[in-house]
Design an enzyme around this catalytic site. Structure first.
Site, PDB file in Angstrom:
ATOM      1  N   HIS A 239     128.052  93.097 123.881  1.00 43.33           N
ATOM      2  CA  HIS A 239     127.098  92.370 124.665  1.00 43.33           C
ATOM      3  C   HIS A 239     127.764  90.600 125.195  1.00 43.33           C
ATOM      4  O   HIS A 239     127.594  90.429 126.251  1.00 43.33           O
ATOM      5  CB  HIS A 239     125.545  92.750 124.314  1.00 43.33           C
ATOM      6  CG  HIS A 239     124.825  91.963 123.604  1.00 43.33           C
ATOM      7  ND1 HIS A 239     125.008  92.685 122.156  1.00 43.33           N
ATOM      8  CD2 HIS A 239     124.617  90.768 123.791  1.00 43.33           C
ATOM      9  CE1 HIS A 239     124.014  91.371 121.987  1.00 43.33           C
ATOM     10  NE2 HIS A 239     124.440  90.608 122.503  1.00 43.33           N
TER      11      HIS A 239
ATOM     12  N   ASP B  97     128.559  97.497 118.956  1.00 42.11           N
ATOM     13  CA  ASP B  97     128.264  96.704 119.882  1.00 42.11           C
ATOM     14  C   ASP B  97     129.309  95.499 118.924  1.00 42.11           C
ATOM     15  O   ASP B  97     128.703  94.282 118.712  1.00 42.11           O
ATOM     16  CB  ASP B  97     126.903  96.626 119.998  1.00 42.11           C
ATOM     17  CG  ASP B  97     126.178  94.781 120.980  1.00 42.11           C
ATOM     18  OD1 ASP B  97     127.340  95.086 121.177  1.00 42.11           O
ATOM     19  OD2 ASP B  97     125.405  94.426 120.935  1.00 42.11           O
TER      20      ASP B  97
ATOM     21  N   SER C 155     122.902  86.055 118.921  1.00 42.87           N
ATOM     22  CA  SER C 155     124.024  87.748 119.265  1.00 42.87           C
ATOM     23  C   SER C 155     124.865  86.926 118.818  1.00 42.87           C
ATOM     24  O   SER C 155     126.101  85.920 118.747  1.00 42.87           O
ATOM     25  CB  SER C 155     123.796  87.597 120.282  1.00 42.87           C
ATOM     26  OG  SER C 155     122.659  88.965 120.960  1.00 42.87           O
TER      27      SER C 155
END
Length: 467
Positions: A120, A150, A222
């Protein structure tokens, strides 16, 4: 009056003289012990570790110094079409493209410049750059992605070997173990936070297995590193649980063993090598589990074994309780799912099961998912399990496990969980029938679609004829 006062004074004087004589001649001598003012010894919780060897104290300095140089700042420029304005409608012009800047983190795992990050973080990117801790900036190339976990793999070309983080064994990470989260939250580069592993095998998405930690993770973290005190990579920071969008005590990381498997698959094969054990697991919260008395068991209950699977060939049976895969204890479905994510087709897993109060260890070869599914018309189909056949009282059909067919969804509502029973008045018994249609007509079959019979999630049978 004077006589009364005289009597009072005489009485008082007599009492004082009597008391004094008693204290002087009759009372035993009392010894007075004067002690030093001794302060009690307290052991504050922050000093308890001083009772042990200094080397046993948690020390994050070395791990932090090594990790910050291997964690990079990933910047993503995504381009999207702008919204149509009144002027565009009036003059017939095209809306100006809109540029959106996103950022996150990444972890160098090879000195030649391979980087693991979150999918993402780099999704829909038109331009992608990576900034090292020494402020050098490089253009990055996307080598491969796996949206399901992911995870994405990037590559930068540097003139020298780069600092990198070595993979740790996330299966061996313990609840309560100290970990560091390293990343770039809110564009604050090279930020290190500390916490402990709060839980393992957390399922947030219905198909993923995360490490939960209380190390502070925020937007921008992230794709960053979760490392142990040795500086070994045990996870890729991915998500937080928050109503505000910022850290409130819980954060989640993809286990390093899963990330490493995705990384190796992409580099070796160019795509993800998924495998399955070939069993269906009974939900412990279901009525059936309560009826069978297995809702509180330690392990997972095998409710069905898939035909042609490695589990069936090895002898796994319905009713077996899986207690362990190799050296990993299995207490819930997420434990099993997470460990199998680290395996490829044809890998052999030692499955310890409880059967009739006897523990058995059965070697099972992991099966390729291709033997259980086929893609056709932008949908993935699987054979019906016996449970689904019983539920809908139907002996044939194929199960829609995934779909990207927007036309069938928007016109008929067909999505995951639907059952296709007939195509062009031909009964569909299994995915073999779908494979034959695909081989004959190709994947783009919509132009030849004349009729379609299906069962929706409510069990309603419908047929549509296309003119």
């Amino acid at each position: 009056m004077k006589k009364i006062l005289s009597l009072v004074l005489v009485s008082a004087l007599g009492g004082v003289m009597t008391l004094g004589a008693y204290k002087l001649f009759l009372e035993d001598e009392q010894k007075v012990l004067v002690t030093q003012n001794e302060t009690p010894t307290f052991l504050p919780t922050s000093n308890i570790s001083s009772l042990y060897n200094v080397e046993e104290k948690a020390n994050f300095v070395a791990a932090a110094e090594n990790t910050v140089n291997a964690v990079v700042h990933v910047k993503n420029v995504a381009v999207s079409s702008g919204q149509m304005s009144i002027q565009d409608l009036f003059f017939g012009t095209t809306p100006s493209p809109q540029y959106r800047m996103g950022s996150g983190s990444g972890v160098i795992v090879d000195p030649s410049g391979y980087i693991i990050t979150n999918n993402h973080v780099i999704k829909n990117s038109q331009e992608l750059s990576v900034t090292l801790n020494n402020n050098k900036i490089y253009e990055a190339e996307i080598i491969g992605t796996d949206p399901e976990t992911d995870i994405a793999i990037l590559k930068i070309d540097a003139d020298e070997d780069l600092p990198f983080v070595t993979f740790g064994d996330s299966d061996q990470a313990k609840i309560g173990e100290w970990v560091l989260a390293v990343g770039n939250p809110f564009n604050l580069t090279s930020t290190v936070t500390a916490g402990i592993i709060s839980a393992k095998s957390r399922d947030l998405t219905g198909g993923q297995s995360f490490i939960q930690t209380d190390a502070a993770v925020n937007p921008g973290n992230s794709g960053g590193a979760l490392v142990n005190t040795n500086g070994d990579l045990v996870g890729i920071n991915t998500a937080i649980s928050s109503q505000t969008g910022s850290y409130v005590g819980y954060s989640f990381a993809v286990p390093s063993n899963i990330a490493r498997k995705i990384y190796n698959d992409i580099l070796e094969y160019g795509d993800i090598q998924n495998g399955v054990l070939g069993v269906s697991i009974l939900n412990k919260n279901s009525e059936e589990a309560a009826e069978l008395g297995v809702n509180e068991i330690e392990g997972v209950y095998v409710s069905e074994v898939t035909e042609k699977s490695g589990a069936e060939k090895a002898g796994i049976k319905k009713g077996d309780i899986i207690k362990q895969l190799d050296h990993i204890e299995i207490s819930k479905f997420e434990d099993l799912k997470g460990y199998l994510k680290t395996k490829r087709p044809n890998d052999v897993v030692n499955v310890k099961v409880l059967r009739d109060d006897e523990l058995l260890t059965i070697p099972v070869s992991i099966s390729n998912t291709d033997i259980f599914s086929v893609e056709f018309m932008k949908m993935e189909f699987r054979d019906l399990s016996n449970l689904i056949k019983e539920k809908y009282d139907i002996p044939y059909g194929v199960f829609v496990s995934k779909t990207k067919n927007k036309w069938l969804y928007s016109n008929l509502g067909i999505t995951e969980g639907y059952i296709i029973t007939d195509i062009n008045d031909k009964q569909i018994n299994s995915i073999q029938d779908i494979s034959e249609l695909k081989e004959k007509y190709g994947d783009d079959y919509l132009d030849d679609l004349k009729s379609l019979a299906y069962i929706n999630k409510r069990g309603e049978k419908k047929e549509v004829i296309f003119k």
